[in-house]
Design an enzyme around this catalytic site. Structure first.
Site, PDB file in Angstrom:
ATOM      1  N   HIS A 155      62.524 -44.713 -13.391  1.00  0.00           N
ATOM      2  CA  HIS A 155      62.211 -45.305 -12.083  1.00  0.00           C
ATOM      3  C   HIS A 155      62.312 -44.248 -10.985  1.00  0.00           C
ATOM      4  O   HIS A 155      63.172 -44.311 -10.120  1.00  0.00           O
ATOM      5  CB  HIS A 155      63.160 -46.478 -11.808  1.00  0.00           C
ATOM      6  CG  HIS A 155      62.635 -47.427 -10.785  1.00  0.00           C
ATOM      7  ND1 HIS A 155      62.528 -47.091  -9.449  1.00  0.00           N
ATOM      8  CD2 HIS A 155      62.180 -48.686 -10.888  1.00  0.00           C
ATOM      9  CE1 HIS A 155      62.035 -48.115  -8.787  1.00  0.00           C
ATOM     10  NE2 HIS A 155      61.814 -49.109  -9.642  1.00  0.00           N
TER      11      HIS A 155
ATOM     12  N   HIS B 275      65.804 -54.902 -13.695  1.00  0.00           N
ATOM     13  CA  HIS B 275      66.139 -53.528 -14.105  1.00  0.00           C
ATOM     14  C   HIS B 275      67.480 -53.416 -14.839  1.00  0.00           C
ATOM     15  O   HIS B 275      68.207 -52.435 -14.697  1.00  0.00           O
ATOM     16  CB  HIS B 275      66.132 -52.602 -12.892  1.00  0.00           C
ATOM     17  CG  HIS B 275      64.765 -52.385 -12.302  1.00  0.00           C
ATOM     18  ND1 HIS B 275      63.619 -52.409 -13.052  1.00  0.00           N
ATOM     19  CD2 HIS B 275      64.375 -52.119 -11.010  1.00  0.00           C
ATOM     20  CE1 HIS B 275      62.572 -52.166 -12.258  1.00  0.00           C
ATOM     21  NE2 HIS B 275      62.991 -51.997 -11.031  1.00  0.00           N
TER      22      HIS B 275
ATOM     23  N   GLU C 206      55.962 -46.911 -13.676  1.00  0.00           N
ATOM     24  CA  GLU C 206      56.967 -47.208 -14.703  1.00  0.00           C
ATOM     25  C   GLU C 206      56.259 -47.662 -15.973  1.00  0.00           C
ATOM     26  O   GLU C 206      55.702 -48.754 -16.024  1.00  0.00           O
ATOM     27  CB  GLU C 206      57.904 -48.298 -14.188  1.00  0.00           C
ATOM     28  CG  GLU C 206      58.581 -47.931 -12.879  1.00  0.00           C
ATOM     29  CD  GLU C 206      58.857 -49.155 -12.011  1.00  0.00           C
ATOM     30  OE1 GLU C 206      59.546 -50.080 -12.480  1.00  0.00           O
ATOM     31  OE2 GLU C 206      58.373 -49.193 -10.875  1.00  0.00           O
TER      32      GLU C 206
ATOM     33  N   ARG D 194      61.652 -57.524 -14.413  1.00  0.00           N
ATOM     34  CA  ARG D 194      62.336 -58.809 -14.258  1.00  0.00           C
ATOM     35  C   ARG D 194      62.344 -59.676 -15.515  1.00  0.00           C
ATOM     36  O   ARG D 194      61.386 -59.653 -16.284  1.00  0.00           O
ATOM     37  CB  ARG D 194      61.695 -59.597 -13.109  1.00  0.00           C
ATOM     38  CG  ARG D 194      61.936 -58.956 -11.764  1.00  0.00           C
ATOM     39  CD  ARG D 194      61.225 -59.677 -10.634  1.00  0.00           C
ATOM     40  NE  ARG D 194      61.569 -59.070  -9.355  1.00  0.00           N
ATOM     41  CZ  ARG D 194      61.012 -57.944  -8.873  1.00  0.00           C
ATOM     42  NH1 ARG D 194      60.074 -57.315  -9.556  1.00  0.00           N
ATOM     43  NH2 ARG D 194      61.417 -57.445  -7.717  1.00  0.00           N
TER      44      ARG D 194
ATOM     45  N   ASP E 298      52.691 -54.083  -6.621  1.00  0.00           N
ATOM     46  CA  ASP E 298      53.935 -54.168  -7.386  1.00  0.00           C
ATOM     47  C   ASP E 298      53.620 -55.037  -8.595  1.00  0.00           C
ATOM     48  O   ASP E 298      54.081 -56.159  -8.709  1.00  0.00           O
ATOM     49  CB  ASP E 298      55.057 -54.773  -6.524  1.00  0.00           C
ATOM     50  CG  ASP E 298      56.429 -54.683  -7.199  1.00  0.00           C
ATOM     51  OD1 ASP E 298      56.486 -54.149  -8.329  1.00  0.00           O
ATOM     52  OD2 ASP E 298      57.408 -55.157  -6.607  1.00  0.00           O
TER      53      ASP E 298
END
Ligand code: BGC
Length: 381
Positions: free
Chosen positions: A209, A134, A346, A109, A281
């Protein structure tokens, strides 16, 4: 549409080497299922197979990993990434666009899609609440890349994908030229290499991803995977998952994975950063100095015995535990993409780094070459 190719050669080879192992042939997706033209550009599915029978399938639509067949403890092969069976499925609005592609220009982000570079403010597209995620709604994941297969001197195979991102695309400055190379080595590694140049200053943070499930099926949750992350700190966020700029210790928190721990063990913990993300996350700040190449994570599934090691030269890694998955879409072999049935690792610069001078520098200037290497390596125990 799907034509099934049974991978027999690898199975025969394995059978010859290990006569007692249980060998299951596996089904690759047929290249025909990806044979189409999008915006005048040909879409292709590439298949790489190594001498151990491990296989990787990659499409140039979004520079995307479609299948990854790896050996399990019992000698069978498991496809450990989410994907779909045809290009039509990938283009269906109901499917998860972040299933396997390279995302960017900036992965993760950027706060309100805004940043200032050399005194000039840029506004990127907004596609995640009030933020940019992304690379935006027309990010790299949605583009048709130029692709070609390469056989390397050591007999390993690569797929080389290039994309020219024009100045102003999704709001980013500079014409950016990017090459992503997937290599399947004979040591059961999938190596993803990135190289990019620009004709004007820009920001960059592409990443892969893929959603992994080391069971080889989403019938089973990834909560059973035992995870180790070699990181002593993370970047806390606000409710929109934008970093506050702080770098906080994982000590004494459910984000401390320095000792191998099942993902599900603390996933519902009463810990503010996890409540905000509805699970894991977060960006872990990897234990390293500068751009040293280091082991970021080790993931192990006791049921299949599959071990995946993630190695990177990047400063951070986003571990996402599939908190927004809802089972509404169906992938390969009828796999429902249920809650927490895929995990992403990632390797990256930190989210929103263009707005945090204390984060590693995300700026790429003319004359410089952006480089990144990430290795997903497979074994069993
Ligand atoms: C992000 C998640 C996001 C997901 C989309 C991850 O990289 O960190 O917040 O929902 O990608 O699949």
């Amino acid at each position: 549409m799907k034509k099934v190719i049974t991978f027999i050669a690898g199975a025969l080879l394995l059978a010859a080497c290990t006569p007692k192992a249980q060998v299951e042939p596996y089904e690759l997706i047929s290249a025909e299922a990806f044979d189409t033209t999008l915006n005048g550009q040909a879409v292709t599915l590439f298949t790489m197979v190594n001498k151990n029978g491990m296989a990787a399938q990659v499409t140039n639509y979004g520079a995307r990993l479609v299948s990854l067949w790896v050996p399990a403890r019992d000698g069978s092969f498991k496809d450990v990434v989410w994907g779909y069976e045809s290009i039509a499925d990938y283009l269906d609005p109901g499917t998860d666009v972040y299933s396997g592609p390279v995302v960017g220009r900036y992965g993760n982000r950027i706060n309100k899609g805004r940043f200032t570079l050399d005194g000039k403010e840029y506004q990127l597209t907004i596609n995640d609440g009030e933020n940019h995620l992304h690379g935006g709604s027309g990010g790299f994941w949605s583009k048709v890349w130029q692709g070609r297969s390469v056989i390397n001197a050591d007999s390993s195979e690569s797929v080389v994908l290039t994309y020219q991102s024009p100045d102003g695309e999704e709001g980013y400055p500079g014409n950016l030229s990017i090459t992503v190379t997937y290599t399947l080595t004979n040591e059961n590694q999938l190596v993803i290499g990135y190289e990019a140049t620009t004709d004007a200053p820009t920001v960059i943070n592409p990443t892969s991803h893929s959603y992994f499930n080391l069971h080889g099926t989403t019938a089973q949750s990834t909560n059973s995977h035992v995870l180790q992350i070699n990181a002593g700190s993370f970047t806390p966020t606000d409710a929109g998952l934008i970093p506050t700029g702080e770098i906080a210790s994982v000590e004494g928190t459910p984000l401390d994975f320095r000792q191998p721990t099942p993902i599900g063990e603390r996933i519902e913990a009463d810990f503010e950063p996890m409540k905000l993300a509805k699970g894991y996350d977060h960006n872990w700040v990897l234990d390293k100095t500068g751009s040293a190449f280091s082991e970021a994570a080790v993931v192990y599934e006791p049921a299949t015995g599959i071990v995946m090691t993630v190695t990177t030269d990047q400063p951070g890694m986003q571990f996402y535990s599939g908190n927004f998955m809802d089972g509404k879409d169906t992938g390969k072999r009828g796999d429902k993409h249920n809650f927490r049935t895929g995990v992403a690792f990632e390797t990256q610069n930190f989210p929103d780094a263009p707005n945090h001078p204390n984060f590693p520098n995300p700026v790429l200037r003319p004359g410089e070459t952006y480089m990144q290497t990430c290795i997903y390596a497979f074994g069993t125990k």
